[in-house]
Design an enzyme around this catalytic site. Structure first.
Site, PDB file in Angstrom:
ATOM      1  N   GLU A 192      -0.522  -0.238  -7.327  1.00 33.20           N
ATOM      2  CA  GLU A 192      -0.117  -0.222  -6.490  1.00 33.20           C
ATOM      3  C   GLU A 192       0.324  -1.224  -5.896  1.00 33.20           C
ATOM      4  OE1 GLU A 192      -0.992   0.202  -2.682  1.00 33.20           O
ATOM      5  OE2 GLU A 192      -2.470   1.293  -2.745  1.00 33.20           O
TER       6      GLU A 192
ATOM      7  N   GLU B 210       3.250 -10.367   3.714  1.00 31.85           N
ATOM      8  CA  GLU B 210       2.659  -9.330   4.013  1.00 31.85           C
ATOM      9  C   GLU B 210       0.847 -10.270   5.227  1.00 31.85           C
ATOM     10  OE1 GLU B 210       0.031  -7.639   1.287  1.00 31.85           O
ATOM     11  OE2 GLU B 210      -0.549  -5.720   2.847  1.00 31.85           O
TER      12      GLU B 210
ATOM     13  N   LYS C 170     -12.824  -2.124 -13.110  1.00 29.35           N
ATOM     14  CA  LYS C 170     -13.040  -4.140 -12.922  1.00 29.35           C
ATOM     15  C   LYS C 170     -13.107  -3.610 -11.255  1.00 29.35           C
ATOM     16  CE  LYS C 170     -11.726  -8.051 -11.372  1.00 29.35           C
ATOM     17  NZ  LYS C 170     -12.884  -8.027 -10.111  1.00 29.35           N
TER      18      LYS C 170
ATOM     19  N   CYS D  76      -2.750  -1.396   3.173  1.00 16.47           N
ATOM     20  CA  CYS D  76      -1.773  -2.208   1.863  1.00 16.47           C
ATOM     21  C   CYS D  76      -0.588  -1.135   2.750  1.00 16.47           C
ATOM     22  CB  CYS D  76      -1.444  -2.126   1.219  1.00 16.47           C
ATOM     23  SG  CYS D  76      -2.801  -0.249   0.425  1.00 16.47           S
TER      24      CYS D  76
HETATM   25  O1  LIG Z   1      -4.146  -0.966   0.297  1.00 15.11           O
HETATM   26  C1  LIG Z   1      -3.461   0.124   0.422  1.00 15.11           C
HETATM   27  C2  LIG Z   1      -4.048   1.444   1.079  1.00 15.11           C
HETATM   28  C3  LIG Z   1      -4.694   2.847   0.544  1.00 15.11           C
HETATM   29  C4  LIG Z   1      -5.389   3.894   2.232  1.00 15.11           C
HETATM   30  C5  LIG Z   1      -5.085   4.677   1.576  1.00 15.11           C
HETATM   31  O2  LIG Z   1      -4.643   5.564   0.600  1.00 15.11           O
HETATM   32  O3  LIG Z   1      -5.539   5.856   2.513  1.00 15.11           O
END
Ligand SMILES: O=CCCCC(=O)O
Length: 470
Positions: A231, A362, A157, A265
Protein backbone atom coordinates in the site's frame (compact mmCIF):
# COMPACT_ATOMS: atom_id res chain seq x y z
CA UNK A 1 17.67 7.41 10.56
CA UNK A 2 17.96 7.09 14.37
CA UNK A 3 15.35 5.04 16.20
CA UNK A 4 14.02 7.81 18.39
CA UNK A 5 11.06 9.83 19.59
CA UNK A 6 11.37 13.51 18.69
CA UNK A 7 8.38 15.73 19.41
CA UNK A 8 7.46 17.45 16.11
CA UNK A 9 5.74 20.28 17.97
CA UNK A 10 9.02 21.30 19.62
CA UNK A 11 11.78 19.51 17.72
CA UNK A 12 12.95 18.09 21.05
CA UNK A 13 14.55 14.63 21.16
CA UNK A 14 12.77 12.72 23.95
CA UNK A 15 13.98 9.13 23.79
CA UNK A 16 16.28 7.08 21.60
CA UNK A 17 16.92 3.37 21.21
CA UNK A 18 19.75 1.18 19.98
CA UNK A 19 18.90 -1.02 17.04
CA UNK A 20 18.47 -4.70 17.93
CA UNK A 21 21.44 -6.96 17.17
CA UNK A 22 21.30 -9.68 14.52
CA UNK A 23 21.08 -12.24 17.33
CA UNK A 24 18.09 -10.48 18.90
CA UNK A 25 16.33 -10.30 15.54
CA UNK A 26 17.03 -13.97 14.88
CA UNK A 27 15.58 -14.89 18.29
CA UNK A 28 12.43 -12.86 17.54
CA UNK A 29 11.98 -14.64 14.21
CA UNK A 30 12.42 -17.97 15.95
CA UNK A 31 9.77 -17.03 18.51
CA UNK A 32 7.43 -15.94 15.70
CA UNK A 33 7.93 -19.27 13.96
CA UNK A 34 7.34 -21.28 17.15
CA UNK A 35 4.30 -19.17 17.98
CA UNK A 36 2.92 -19.78 14.49
CA UNK A 37 2.97 -23.55 15.03
CA UNK A 38 1.16 -23.01 18.31
CA UNK A 39 -1.30 -20.39 17.08
CA UNK A 40 -2.43 -22.30 14.02
CA UNK A 41 -3.60 -25.10 16.30
CA UNK A 42 -5.72 -22.83 18.48
CA UNK A 43 -9.37 -22.33 17.60
CA UNK A 44 -10.78 -19.22 15.98
CA UNK A 45 -12.82 -18.77 19.15
CA UNK A 46 -9.67 -18.71 21.30
CA UNK A 47 -7.93 -16.24 19.03
CA UNK A 48 -11.10 -14.16 19.11
CA UNK A 49 -10.99 -14.03 22.92
CA UNK A 50 -7.42 -12.71 22.76
CA UNK A 51 -8.35 -10.12 20.15
CA UNK A 52 -11.33 -8.96 22.21
CA UNK A 53 -8.92 -8.53 25.13
CA UNK A 54 -6.70 -6.40 22.87
CA UNK A 55 -9.73 -4.27 21.91
CA UNK A 56 -10.63 -3.86 25.60
CA UNK A 57 -7.09 -2.73 26.40
CA UNK A 58 -7.07 -0.27 23.51
CA UNK A 59 -10.29 1.28 24.73
CA UNK A 60 -9.17 1.41 28.35
CA UNK A 61 -5.81 2.95 27.40
CA UNK A 62 -7.11 5.23 24.66
CA UNK A 63 -6.02 8.57 26.10
CA UNK A 64 -2.46 7.68 27.04
CA UNK A 65 -1.89 5.80 23.78
CA UNK A 66 -3.22 8.78 21.85
CA UNK A 67 -0.89 11.09 23.77
CA UNK A 68 2.02 8.86 22.87
CA UNK A 69 1.19 9.01 19.16
CA UNK A 70 0.75 12.78 19.23
CA UNK A 71 4.10 13.15 20.95
CA UNK A 72 5.86 10.89 18.47
CA UNK A 73 4.44 12.15 15.16
CA UNK A 74 2.38 15.27 15.77
CA UNK A 75 -1.18 14.26 14.81
CA UNK A 76 -3.80 16.10 16.84
CA UNK A 77 -4.79 14.48 20.10
CA UNK A 78 -8.40 14.33 18.90
CA UNK A 79 -7.34 12.47 15.75
CA UNK A 80 -5.12 10.16 17.77
CA UNK A 81 -7.98 9.23 20.12
CA UNK A 82 -10.20 8.50 17.11
CA UNK A 83 -7.45 6.30 15.69
CA UNK A 84 -7.26 4.21 18.87
CA UNK A 85 -11.02 3.74 18.84
CA UNK A 86 -10.96 2.72 15.18
CA UNK A 87 -8.35 0.07 15.99
CA UNK A 88 -10.53 -1.42 18.72
CA UNK A 89 -13.49 -1.44 16.33
CA UNK A 90 -11.46 -3.28 13.69
CA UNK A 91 -10.42 -5.91 16.24
CA UNK A 92 -14.05 -6.50 17.17
CA UNK A 93 -15.05 -6.62 13.51
CA UNK A 94 -12.59 -9.43 12.81
CA UNK A 95 -13.59 -11.30 15.96
CA UNK A 96 -17.21 -11.21 14.80
CA UNK A 97 -16.58 -12.05 11.15
CA UNK A 98 -13.49 -14.29 11.06
CA UNK A 99 -15.52 -17.49 11.55
CA UNK A 100 -17.45 -16.88 8.32
CA UNK A 101 -14.42 -15.43 6.47
CA UNK A 102 -12.30 -18.47 7.28
CA UNK A 103 -15.01 -21.11 6.96
CA UNK A 104 -14.58 -23.85 4.39
CA UNK A 105 -16.24 -22.90 1.11
CA UNK A 106 -18.02 -25.79 -0.57
CA UNK A 107 -17.55 -26.07 -4.35
CA UNK A 108 -19.57 -27.89 -6.98
CA UNK A 109 -18.22 -31.42 -6.41
CA UNK A 110 -20.10 -32.91 -9.36
CA UNK A 111 -18.50 -30.47 -11.80
CA UNK A 112 -15.02 -31.71 -10.79
CA UNK A 113 -15.91 -35.42 -10.49
CA UNK A 114 -15.42 -35.42 -6.73
CA UNK A 115 -17.43 -36.72 -3.87
CA UNK A 116 -16.69 -33.45 -2.13
CA UNK A 117 -14.71 -30.36 -3.05
CA UNK A 118 -14.10 -27.26 -1.03
CA UNK A 119 -11.74 -24.39 -0.33
CA UNK A 120 -10.03 -24.13 3.05
CA UNK A 121 -8.27 -20.96 4.26
CA UNK A 122 -5.17 -21.66 6.32
CA UNK A 123 -2.51 -19.34 7.78
CA UNK A 124 0.88 -19.19 6.08
CA UNK A 125 3.26 -18.28 8.90
CA UNK A 126 5.19 -15.28 10.21
CA UNK A 127 4.51 -12.13 8.18
CA UNK A 128 6.86 -9.15 8.18
CA UNK A 129 4.95 -5.85 8.48
CA UNK A 130 6.88 -2.75 7.44
CA UNK A 131 4.78 0.16 8.59
CA UNK A 132 4.78 3.97 8.42
CA UNK A 133 4.51 6.63 11.09
CA UNK A 134 1.43 8.52 9.84
CA UNK A 135 -1.21 6.23 11.39
CA UNK A 136 1.19 4.44 13.72
CA UNK A 137 -1.44 2.31 15.43
CA UNK A 138 -4.08 1.87 12.73
CA UNK A 139 -1.79 0.80 9.89
CA UNK A 140 -0.39 -1.94 12.11
CA UNK A 141 -3.72 -3.03 13.59
CA UNK A 142 -5.38 -3.38 10.23
CA UNK A 143 -2.73 -5.90 9.31
CA UNK A 144 -2.40 -7.55 12.71
CA UNK A 145 -6.07 -8.09 13.59
CA UNK A 146 -6.95 -10.23 10.53
CA UNK A 147 -3.52 -11.86 10.42
CA UNK A 148 -3.65 -13.03 14.04
CA UNK A 149 -7.28 -14.11 13.70
CA UNK A 150 -6.28 -16.25 10.72
CA UNK A 151 -3.50 -17.87 12.80
CA UNK A 152 -0.50 -16.04 11.35
CA UNK A 153 2.12 -14.32 13.47
CA UNK A 154 3.50 -10.82 12.95
CA UNK A 155 6.95 -9.22 12.97
CA UNK A 156 6.73 -5.44 12.96
CA UNK A 157 9.41 -3.19 11.55
CA UNK A 158 7.87 0.17 12.32
CA UNK A 159 9.03 3.60 11.19
CA UNK A 160 12.03 4.76 13.18
CA UNK A 161 10.29 7.85 14.58
CA UNK A 162 7.52 5.92 16.40
CA UNK A 163 9.46 3.39 18.50
CA UNK A 164 7.33 3.78 21.62
CA UNK A 165 4.12 3.14 19.71
CA UNK A 166 5.81 0.11 18.14
CA UNK A 167 6.76 -1.26 21.55
CA UNK A 168 3.27 -0.55 22.86
CA UNK A 169 1.83 -2.75 20.10
CA UNK A 170 4.00 -5.73 21.03
CA UNK A 171 3.07 -5.27 24.65
CA UNK A 172 -0.63 -4.93 23.79
CA UNK A 173 -0.85 -8.33 22.11
CA UNK A 174 1.20 -9.99 24.85
CA UNK A 175 -1.04 -8.61 27.58
CA UNK A 176 -4.12 -9.60 25.57
CA UNK A 177 -2.98 -13.20 25.93
CA UNK A 178 -1.55 -14.10 22.53
CA UNK A 179 1.32 -16.61 22.82
CA UNK A 180 4.83 -15.25 23.28
CA UNK A 181 6.20 -14.36 19.84
CA UNK A 182 2.80 -14.08 18.14
CA UNK A 183 3.46 -10.40 17.56
CA UNK A 184 6.92 -8.88 17.97
CA UNK A 185 8.39 -5.48 17.33
CA UNK A 186 11.82 -5.40 15.73
CA UNK A 187 13.62 -2.17 16.54
CA UNK A 188 15.80 -2.09 13.44
CA UNK A 189 16.64 0.26 10.62
CA UNK A 190 15.44 -0.30 7.08
CA UNK A 191 18.84 -1.76 6.18
CA UNK A 192 17.88 -4.86 8.22
CA UNK A 193 14.76 -5.64 6.17
CA UNK A 194 16.48 -7.53 3.35
CA UNK A 195 17.95 -10.11 5.71
CA UNK A 196 14.70 -10.51 7.66
CA UNK A 197 12.60 -11.02 4.54
CA UNK A 198 15.22 -13.41 3.20
CA UNK A 199 14.88 -15.62 6.27
CA UNK A 200 13.04 -18.82 5.28
CA UNK A 201 10.94 -18.70 8.46
CA UNK A 202 9.38 -15.39 7.31
CA UNK A 203 6.71 -16.29 4.78
CA UNK A 204 5.37 -12.97 3.47
CA UNK A 205 5.49 -9.21 3.86
CA UNK A 206 3.09 -6.32 3.97
CA UNK A 207 4.23 -2.77 3.53
CA UNK A 208 2.54 0.58 3.80
CA UNK A 209 4.97 3.27 2.76
CA UNK A 210 6.61 5.07 -0.11
CA UNK A 211 6.82 3.91 -3.68
CA UNK A 212 10.59 3.49 -3.26
CA UNK A 213 10.16 1.30 -0.19
CA UNK A 214 7.53 -0.74 -2.08
CA UNK A 215 9.87 -1.36 -4.99
CA UNK A 216 12.61 -2.44 -2.61
CA UNK A 217 10.37 -4.91 -0.71
CA UNK A 218 8.92 -6.24 -3.96
CA UNK A 219 12.43 -6.81 -5.35
CA UNK A 220 13.53 -8.79 -2.30
CA UNK A 221 10.25 -10.70 -2.04
CA UNK A 222 10.37 -11.50 -5.75
CA UNK A 223 13.81 -13.01 -5.37
CA UNK A 224 12.61 -15.01 -2.36
CA UNK A 225 9.25 -15.92 -3.98
CA UNK A 226 7.27 -14.50 -1.10
CA UNK A 227 3.84 -12.97 -1.19
CA UNK A 228 3.56 -9.21 -0.62
CA UNK A 229 0.80 -6.69 -0.13
CA UNK A 230 1.92 -3.14 -0.91
CA UNK A 231 0.00 0.00 0.00
CA UNK A 232 2.06 2.90 -1.33
CA UNK A 233 1.58 6.59 -2.01
CA UNK A 234 -1.33 8.39 -3.56
CA UNK A 235 -2.12 11.71 -5.18
CA UNK A 236 -5.86 11.40 -4.93
CA UNK A 237 -8.09 13.50 -7.18
CA UNK A 238 -11.18 15.25 -5.81
CA UNK A 239 -13.40 16.18 -8.74
CA UNK A 240 -16.23 18.70 -8.37
CA UNK A 241 -18.86 18.84 -11.14
CA UNK A 242 -21.52 21.54 -11.74
CA UNK A 243 -24.36 19.57 -10.10
CA UNK A 244 -22.46 19.20 -6.81
CA UNK A 245 -23.32 20.91 -3.56
CA UNK A 246 -20.33 23.26 -3.76
CA UNK A 247 -20.43 24.38 -0.11
CA UNK A 248 -20.47 20.80 1.14
CA UNK A 249 -17.79 19.77 -1.34
CA UNK A 250 -15.52 22.64 -0.20
CA UNK A 251 -16.09 21.67 3.44
CA UNK A 252 -15.26 17.99 2.90
CA UNK A 253 -12.36 18.95 0.62
CA UNK A 254 -10.80 20.84 3.52
CA UNK A 255 -11.06 17.83 5.82
CA UNK A 256 -9.95 15.46 3.07
CA UNK A 257 -6.80 17.51 2.45
CA UNK A 258 -5.85 18.40 6.02
CA UNK A 259 -6.74 15.18 7.89
CA UNK A 260 -3.75 13.93 9.84
CA UNK A 261 -1.99 17.26 9.22
CA UNK A 262 -2.17 16.51 5.50
CA UNK A 263 -0.08 13.37 5.85
CA UNK A 264 -2.26 10.57 4.59
CA UNK A 265 -1.88 8.46 1.48
CA UNK A 266 -5.63 8.82 0.90
CA UNK A 267 -5.82 12.54 1.56
CA UNK A 268 -7.32 14.32 -1.43
CA UNK A 269 -4.42 16.21 -2.98
CA UNK A 270 -5.54 17.40 -6.40
CA UNK A 271 -8.83 19.31 -6.59
CA UNK A 272 -10.18 19.25 -10.14
CA UNK A 273 -13.11 21.61 -10.47
CA UNK A 274 -15.44 22.19 -13.40
CA UNK A 275 -15.19 25.69 -14.87
CA UNK A 276 -18.87 26.40 -14.09
CA UNK A 277 -18.27 26.12 -10.33
CA UNK A 278 -14.53 26.78 -10.18
CA UNK A 279 -14.62 30.32 -8.77
CA UNK A 280 -17.27 29.52 -6.17
CA UNK A 281 -15.43 26.40 -5.02
CA UNK A 282 -11.99 28.08 -5.01
CA UNK A 283 -13.23 30.94 -2.87
CA UNK A 284 -14.92 28.72 -0.27
CA UNK A 285 -12.14 26.15 -0.21
CA UNK A 286 -9.37 28.73 0.27
CA UNK A 287 -11.42 30.45 2.99
CA UNK A 288 -11.97 27.14 4.81
CA UNK A 289 -8.29 26.22 4.54
CA UNK A 290 -7.15 29.63 5.79
CA UNK A 291 -9.54 29.39 8.76
CA UNK A 292 -8.04 26.16 10.11
CA UNK A 293 -6.27 26.54 13.41
CA UNK A 294 -2.63 25.45 13.27
CA UNK A 295 -0.91 24.84 16.57
CA UNK A 296 -0.18 22.60 19.53
CA UNK A 297 -1.53 19.16 18.59
CA UNK A 298 -2.44 18.45 22.22
CA UNK A 299 -4.80 21.42 22.25
CA UNK A 300 -8.38 20.28 21.59
CA UNK A 301 -8.97 23.44 19.51
CA UNK A 302 -6.22 22.66 17.01
CA UNK A 303 -7.17 21.47 13.52
CA UNK A 304 -3.68 21.05 12.07
CA UNK A 305 -0.59 20.09 14.06
CA UNK A 306 3.02 19.99 12.91
CA UNK A 307 4.47 17.88 10.15
CA UNK A 308 6.13 14.74 11.50
CA UNK A 309 9.66 15.75 10.49
CA UNK A 310 11.63 18.82 9.48
CA UNK A 311 12.57 16.99 6.27
CA UNK A 312 8.90 16.45 5.44
CA UNK A 313 8.18 20.12 5.93
CA UNK A 314 11.18 21.17 3.80
CA UNK A 315 9.94 18.88 1.05
CA UNK A 316 6.42 20.32 0.79
CA UNK A 317 7.72 23.87 1.02
CA UNK A 318 10.15 23.11 -1.82
CA UNK A 319 7.22 21.76 -3.89
CA UNK A 320 5.23 24.95 -3.27
CA UNK A 321 8.21 27.19 -4.07
CA UNK A 322 8.87 25.27 -7.27
CA UNK A 323 5.26 25.79 -8.36
CA UNK A 324 5.41 29.51 -7.60
CA UNK A 325 8.70 29.88 -9.46
CA UNK A 326 7.06 28.29 -12.49
CA UNK A 327 4.06 30.62 -12.43
CA UNK A 328 1.54 29.10 -9.99
CA UNK A 329 -0.67 31.28 -7.79
CA UNK A 330 -0.96 30.78 -4.02
CA UNK A 331 -4.51 31.43 -2.77
CA UNK A 332 -3.61 30.97 0.91
CA UNK A 333 -0.65 29.81 3.02
CA UNK A 334 2.64 28.98 1.37
CA UNK A 335 4.91 30.71 3.91
CA UNK A 336 7.14 28.95 6.44
CA UNK A 337 6.12 30.05 9.94
CA UNK A 338 8.74 31.25 12.41
CA UNK A 339 9.26 29.52 15.74
CA UNK A 340 9.84 26.02 17.00
CA UNK A 341 8.13 22.91 15.66
CA UNK A 342 7.57 21.73 12.10
CA UNK A 343 4.34 23.56 11.35
CA UNK A 344 3.11 24.44 7.87
CA UNK A 345 0.02 26.50 7.04
CA UNK A 346 -2.86 25.01 5.04
CA UNK A 347 -2.06 26.12 1.51
CA UNK A 348 -3.97 26.25 -1.79
CA UNK A 349 -2.03 26.57 -5.04
CA UNK A 350 -3.62 27.04 -8.46
CA UNK A 351 -2.58 27.69 -12.08
CA UNK A 352 -0.56 24.48 -12.02
CA UNK A 353 1.12 23.13 -15.14
CA UNK A 354 2.91 19.84 -15.92
CA UNK A 355 6.30 21.61 -15.56
CA UNK A 356 5.74 21.90 -11.81
CA UNK A 357 6.70 19.22 -9.30
CA UNK A 358 3.27 19.42 -7.68
CA UNK A 359 1.66 18.24 -10.92
CA UNK A 360 3.15 14.76 -10.74
CA UNK A 361 4.45 14.29 -7.19
CA UNK A 362 2.58 13.35 -4.05
CA UNK A 363 2.42 16.32 -1.65
CA UNK A 364 2.55 14.96 1.89
CA UNK A 365 1.30 17.90 3.93
CA UNK A 366 -1.60 20.38 4.08
CA UNK A 367 -1.08 21.73 0.54
CA UNK A 368 -3.82 21.49 -2.09
CA UNK A 369 -3.40 21.79 -5.84
CA UNK A 370 -6.42 23.32 -7.59
CA UNK A 371 -7.08 22.47 -11.24
CA UNK A 372 -9.73 23.66 -13.69
CA UNK A 373 -11.57 21.30 -16.08
CA UNK A 374 -14.01 22.33 -18.78
CA UNK A 375 -15.69 18.93 -19.25
CA UNK A 376 -16.17 15.47 -17.76
CA UNK A 377 -13.53 14.08 -20.12
CA UNK A 378 -10.98 16.68 -19.14
CA UNK A 379 -11.67 16.06 -15.44
CA UNK A 380 -11.06 12.33 -15.93
CA UNK A 381 -7.91 13.00 -17.93
CA UNK A 382 -6.41 15.16 -15.17
CA UNK A 383 -7.67 12.83 -12.40
CA UNK A 384 -6.10 9.77 -14.01
CA UNK A 385 -3.02 11.60 -15.26
CA UNK A 386 -0.83 10.43 -12.41
CA UNK A 387 1.27 7.36 -11.76
CA UNK A 388 -0.73 6.77 -8.56
CA UNK A 389 -4.14 5.11 -8.16
CA UNK A 390 -5.09 4.80 -4.52
CA UNK A 391 -8.27 6.76 -3.81
CA UNK A 392 -10.41 9.10 -5.90
CA UNK A 393 -13.37 11.31 -5.07
CA UNK A 394 -16.03 12.77 -7.35
CA UNK A 395 -18.79 15.17 -6.43
CA UNK A 396 -21.89 15.08 -8.61
CA UNK A 397 -25.60 14.56 -8.00
CA UNK A 398 -26.16 13.27 -11.54
CA UNK A 399 -26.70 9.48 -11.28
CA UNK A 400 -25.39 8.81 -14.79
CA UNK A 401 -22.23 10.79 -14.04
CA UNK A 402 -21.79 8.94 -10.75
CA UNK A 403 -21.81 5.65 -12.67
CA UNK A 404 -19.28 6.96 -15.16
CA UNK A 405 -16.91 8.16 -12.42
CA UNK A 406 -17.17 4.80 -10.63
CA UNK A 407 -16.01 3.09 -13.82
CA UNK A 408 -13.58 5.63 -15.25
CA UNK A 409 -11.58 6.72 -12.20
CA UNK A 410 -8.41 4.67 -12.15
CA UNK A 411 -8.12 3.96 -8.42
CA UNK A 412 -8.51 1.23 -5.84
CA UNK A 413 -11.13 3.22 -3.91
CA UNK A 414 -13.71 5.57 -5.43
CA UNK A 415 -15.90 7.66 -3.15
CA UNK A 416 -18.73 9.65 -4.71
CA UNK A 417 -19.92 12.71 -2.74
CA UNK A 418 -17.56 11.82 0.09
CA UNK A 419 -13.88 11.48 0.95
CA UNK A 420 -11.83 8.31 0.85
CA UNK A 421 -11.97 6.52 4.19
CA UNK A 422 -10.94 3.03 5.20
CA UNK A 423 -13.48 0.74 6.84
CA UNK A 424 -12.89 -2.79 8.17
CA UNK A 425 -15.90 -3.85 6.05
CA UNK A 426 -14.41 -2.69 2.73
CA UNK A 427 -11.27 -3.75 0.86
CA UNK A 428 -8.56 -1.10 0.80
CA UNK A 429 -5.64 -0.78 -1.61
CA UNK A 430 -4.47 0.73 -4.85
CA UNK A 431 -3.62 0.25 -8.50
CA UNK A 432 -0.69 1.52 -10.61
CA UNK A 433 2.20 2.83 -8.46
CA UNK A 434 -0.02 2.91 -5.38
CA UNK A 435 0.64 -0.79 -4.95
CA UNK A 436 -1.24 -4.06 -5.10
CA UNK A 437 -3.16 -6.43 -2.91
CA UNK A 438 -5.85 -5.40 -0.48
CA UNK A 439 -6.14 -4.85 3.24
CA UNK A 440 -9.29 -5.09 5.36
CA UNK A 441 -12.53 -7.04 4.75
CA UNK A 442 -12.40 -10.77 3.99
CA UNK A 443 -10.17 -10.06 0.99
CA UNK A 444 -7.51 -8.49 3.22
CA UNK A 445 -7.62 -11.38 5.65
CA UNK A 446 -7.22 -13.95 2.89
CA UNK A 447 -4.16 -12.20 1.40
CA UNK A 448 -2.10 -14.03 4.00
CA UNK A 449 -3.91 -17.34 3.83
CA UNK A 450 -3.22 -20.42 1.81
CA UNK A 451 -6.37 -20.71 -0.29
CA UNK A 452 -6.27 -24.48 -0.33
CA UNK A 453 -8.33 -26.53 -2.76
CA UNK A 454 -9.46 -29.84 -1.30
CA UNK A 455 -10.83 -32.52 -3.65
CA UNK A 456 -12.15 -35.74 -2.16
CA UNK A 457 -12.92 -38.73 -4.34
CA UNK A 458 -14.98 -41.82 -3.68
CA UNK A 459 -13.51 -43.94 -0.91
CA UNK A 460 -12.70 -41.09 1.47
CA UNK A 461 -15.32 -41.47 4.12
CA UNK A 462 -14.77 -38.59 6.50
CA UNK A 463 -13.02 -35.62 4.87
CA UNK A 464 -15.26 -32.78 3.86
CA UNK A 465 -16.11 -29.18 4.35
CA UNK A 466 -16.78 -28.57 7.98
CA UNK A 467 -15.18 -27.28 11.14
CA UNK A 468 -11.43 -26.96 11.34
CA UNK A 469 -9.16 -25.49 13.97
CA UNK A 470 -7.45 -22.78 11.92
O1 LIG B 1 -1.26 6.71 4.44
C1 LIG B 1 -2.28 5.95 4.35
C2 LIG B 1 -3.44 6.32 5.09
C3 LIG B 1 -4.49 5.29 5.36
C4 LIG B 1 -5.44 5.90 6.30
C5 LIG B 1 -6.62 5.07 6.60
O2 LIG B 1 -6.61 3.87 6.42
O3 LIG B 1 -7.61 5.63 7.05
Amino acid sequence: MPIATTNPATGQLLKSYDAMSDEQVDAAIERADLAFHQLRRTTIAQRGRWLVAAADLLEAERDETARLMTTEMGKTYAAAKAEVTKCATACRFYVAHAPEMLADEPADAGAVSAKRAFVRYQPIGPVLAVMPWNFPLWQVLRFAAPALMAGNTGLLKHASNVPQTALYLEDLFRRAGFPEGAFSTLLVGSDAVEKILGDPRVRAATLTGSEGAGRSIARIAGRELKKTVLELGGSDPFVVMPSADVDRAAEVATTARCQNNGQSCIAAKRFIVHTDVFDAFAERFAANMAALRVGDPMDEGTDVGPLASSGGRDEIHAQVRDAVEHGATVLCGGELPAGEGWFYPPTVVTDLTPRMRMWAEEVFGPVAGLYRASSYDEAIEVANGTSFGLGANAWTTDPAEQERFATDLDAGNVFINGMTTSYPELPFGGVKNSGYGRELSAIGMREFCNTKTVWVGEGAASAGAGAHAE
